[in-house]
Design a protein around this motif. Sequence first.
Motif, mmCIF file in Angstrom:
data_model
loop_
_atom_site.group_PDB
_atom_site.id
_atom_site.type_symbol
_atom_site.label_atom_id
_atom_site.label_comp_id
_atom_site.label_asym_id
_atom_site.label_seq_id
_atom_site.Cartn_x
_atom_site.Cartn_y
_atom_site.Cartn_z
ATOM 1 N N ASP A 70 0.817 -1.208 0.000
ATOM 2 C CA ASP A 70 0.000 0.000 0.000
ATOM 3 C C ASP A 70 0.856 1.265 0.000
ATOM 4 O O ASP A 70 0.451 2.303 -0.516
ATOM 5 C CB ASP A 70 -0.938 0.000 1.210
ATOM 6 N N VAL A 71 2.060 1.173 0.548
ATOM 7 C CA VAL A 71 2.988 2.298 0.561
ATOM 8 C C VAL A 71 3.805 2.349 -0.722
ATOM 9 O O VAL A 71 4.055 3.433 -1.274
ATOM 10 C CB VAL A 71 3.925 2.209 1.788
ATOM 11 N N LEU A 72 4.213 1.202 -1.218
ATOM 12 C CA LEU A 72 5.176 1.137 -2.318
ATOM 13 C C LEU A 72 4.533 1.200 -3.703
ATOM 14 O O LEU A 72 5.047 1.873 -4.608
ATOM 15 C CB LEU A 72 6.000 -0.141 -2.206
ATOM 16 N N LEU A 73 3.431 0.489 -3.908
ATOM 17 C CA LEU A 73 2.893 0.369 -5.265
ATOM 18 C C LEU A 73 2.405 1.693 -5.871
ATOM 19 O O LEU A 73 2.648 1.942 -7.059
ATOM 20 C CB LEU A 73 1.788 -0.680 -5.303
ATOM 21 N N PRO A 74 1.699 2.547 -5.132
ATOM 22 C CA PRO A 74 1.290 3.817 -5.758
ATOM 23 C C PRO A 74 2.482 4.645 -6.230
ATOM 24 O O PRO A 74 2.430 5.270 -7.299
ATOM 25 C CB PRO A 74 0.520 4.530 -4.640
ATOM 26 N N ARG A 75 3.557 4.636 -5.470
ATOM 27 C CA ARG A 75 4.750 5.397 -5.853
ATOM 28 C C ARG A 75 5.447 4.747 -7.051
ATOM 29 O O ARG A 75 5.930 5.436 -7.951
ATOM 30 C CB ARG A 75 5.692 5.509 -4.661
ATOM 31 N N LEU A 76 5.504 3.421 -7.058
ATOM 32 C CA LEU A 76 6.104 2.738 -8.197
ATOM 33 C C LEU A 76 5.265 2.951 -9.451
ATOM 34 O O LEU A 76 5.803 3.164 -10.552
ATOM 35 C CB LEU A 76 6.245 1.239 -7.894
ATOM 36 N N LEU A 86 6.523 4.393 -13.122
ATOM 37 C CA LEU A 86 6.405 3.590 -14.345
ATOM 38 C C LEU A 86 5.562 4.308 -15.386
ATOM 39 O O LEU A 86 5.816 4.193 -16.591
ATOM 40 C CB LEU A 86 5.818 2.219 -14.027
ATOM 41 N N GLU A 87 4.563 5.043 -14.955
ATOM 42 C CA GLU A 87 3.728 5.788 -15.902
ATOM 43 C C GLU A 87 4.538 6.863 -16.615
ATOM 44 O O GLU A 87 4.260 7.194 -17.771
ATOM 45 C CB GLU A 87 2.538 6.406 -15.170
ATOM 46 N N ARG A 88 5.542 7.406 -15.933
ATOM 47 C CA ARG A 88 6.392 8.414 -16.570
ATOM 48 C C ARG A 88 7.420 7.791 -17.506
ATOM 49 O O ARG A 88 7.822 8.397 -18.503
ATOM 50 C CB ARG A 88 7.127 9.236 -15.504
ATOM 51 N N ALA A 89 7.858 6.566 -17.202
ATOM 52 C CA ALA A 89 8.989 5.984 -17.921
ATOM 53 C C ALA A 89 8.597 4.998 -19.013
ATOM 54 O O ALA A 89 9.387 4.770 -19.934
ATOM 55 C CB ALA A 89 9.922 5.283 -16.923
ATOM 56 N N CYS A 90 7.415 4.402 -18.929
ATOM 57 C CA CYS A 90 7.083 3.273 -19.805
ATOM 58 C C CYS A 90 6.029 3.658 -20.845
ATOM 59 O O CYS A 90 5.099 4.422 -20.559
ATOM 60 C CB CYS A 90 6.583 2.084 -18.976
ATOM 61 N N ILE A 91 6.161 3.095 -22.036
ATOM 62 C CA ILE A 91 5.208 3.351 -23.115
ATOM 63 C C ILE A 91 3.821 2.863 -22.726
ATOM 64 O O ILE A 91 2.822 3.548 -22.924
ATOM 65 C CB ILE A 91 5.686 2.648 -24.402
ATOM 66 N N PRO A 99 2.362 1.374 -19.324
ATOM 67 C CA PRO A 99 2.551 0.911 -17.940
ATOM 68 C C PRO A 99 1.689 -0.315 -17.670
ATOM 69 O O PRO A 99 0.508 -0.338 -18.001
ATOM 70 C CB PRO A 99 2.099 2.109 -17.096
ATOM 71 N N PRO A 100 2.264 -1.352 -17.044
ATOM 72 C CA PRO A 100 1.487 -2.563 -16.751
ATOM 73 C C PRO A 100 0.644 -2.383 -15.496
ATOM 74 O O PRO A 100 0.813 -1.419 -14.740
ATOM 75 C CB PRO A 100 2.578 -3.606 -16.516
ATOM 76 N N GLU A 101 -0.238 -3.310 -15.281
ATOM 77 C CA GLU A 101 -0.969 -3.369 -14.016
ATOM 78 C C GLU A 101 0.001 -3.777 -12.910
ATOM 79 O O GLU A 101 0.874 -4.622 -13.112
ATOM 80 C CB GLU A 101 -2.100 -4.396 -14.131
ATOM 81 N N LEU A 102 -0.147 -3.187 -11.749
ATOM 82 C CA LEU A 102 0.682 -3.535 -10.592
ATOM 83 C C LEU A 102 -0.184 -4.253 -9.562
ATOM 84 O O LEU A 102 -1.307 -3.834 -9.277
ATOM 85 C CB LEU A 102 1.301 -2.290 -9.954
#
Length: 384
Positions: free
Chosen positions: A327-333, A337-342, A344-347
């Motif tokens: 809950d702490v890590l996934l929203p930040r990750l 990923l949305e900024r870096a990836c063409i 972004p996959p589901e997390l």
Amino acid sequence: MAAPLRGGDLSRLRQLNALAAVGTLRSAGPLTLSALAERTGLSRPSTKEVVDELMRLGWVEETPPAQGTIGRPARRYRFRATSGHLVGLDIGGHNIRAALSDLNGEILAETRQPVQPDTPLDERLAAIERTVASCLALAGKTIDDVWIVAAGTIGVVTPEGRIRYCAAIPAWTGLDLAGHLRGMFPCEVLVENDSRLAAKSEAVRGAVRDASDVVFLHVGRRMGAAVIIGGKVHRGFGAAAGEIAMLPQAQLFDASEHLQNCPVIPEDTSPADAAGYTLAAARAGDPVALAAVERYVDDLAVGTSAMVLLLDPQVVVLGGGFSRSADVLLPRLRERLERACIRPPELRASTLGDECVVTGAIDYAVAHIDDRHFTPDVPLPTSR
């Protein structure tokens, strides 16, 4: 199109019918002959013949009627999963876990023993033996009841079960782990990388049972990764796939230090609890802990983005000990990923937590049993 069966193919037809019955009983639980015939598409007389043969071989047994049943109930049959047992091992830098299961992978007992990365080799091997012995004793079994010991361990593991390289446990590098385990246990031994087994378990019983292309992040006091491509865990040509943490530019190898050495951690906190304290403090809004989490996720996102851009997975799953703080890590990750990836996959967060390796080892052993005994090209042997 398969060639039609001829008179000389009757033995193969019986084999296929037996496999259909075994597979149905393993997945559906106790069934009457009529229910089994309906599910397999066999006639009732053929089903009776197949079940009788499977009972003779020891793979199927009749279940006792439920308590309080009135009258004469129809006979029901089930796969005899207790005809053998499997041991799964998670041999990590800080803990050794063992689990005992039946042939369906249902876990019957688990034990754990702490170790340290600098534990001498002989002591680490002795701890493995003690952990398995304790698990067997807890279930009232002996090593003679075990068909397979499957072990997951950190490091680059060759197909033969030798540790090619292990940065976390220097004494592990070059070790013939499969050979040592065979010297301990008089049964078949399998050895595989722990992150690949964890990914397998998430696909079999965890968070990605519906996904065929997956990146698994094994996050804890050390970092590992594995990939599933087309529904299969990918080992690579030399069984070194997923070792992106070995690339310094990926910033993964030492990423956990941000959480392990955060100033908010009290001095008397054990190393095993340090990162958890930081993550809990971040969840409560502590600014110093939040800054440490941001730095950790910055590093985690670099290697993860590289894997996502290369593989275009459907899902990235966060597993291992730190997955309890998804809950702490996934929203930040996700934001990174949305900024870096063409695309972004589901997390997703693991549903197995730090049990993912030991359950993955069990699932690996179950799959080996299936390949050994329950494929069309292998006659069903007599169960032990």
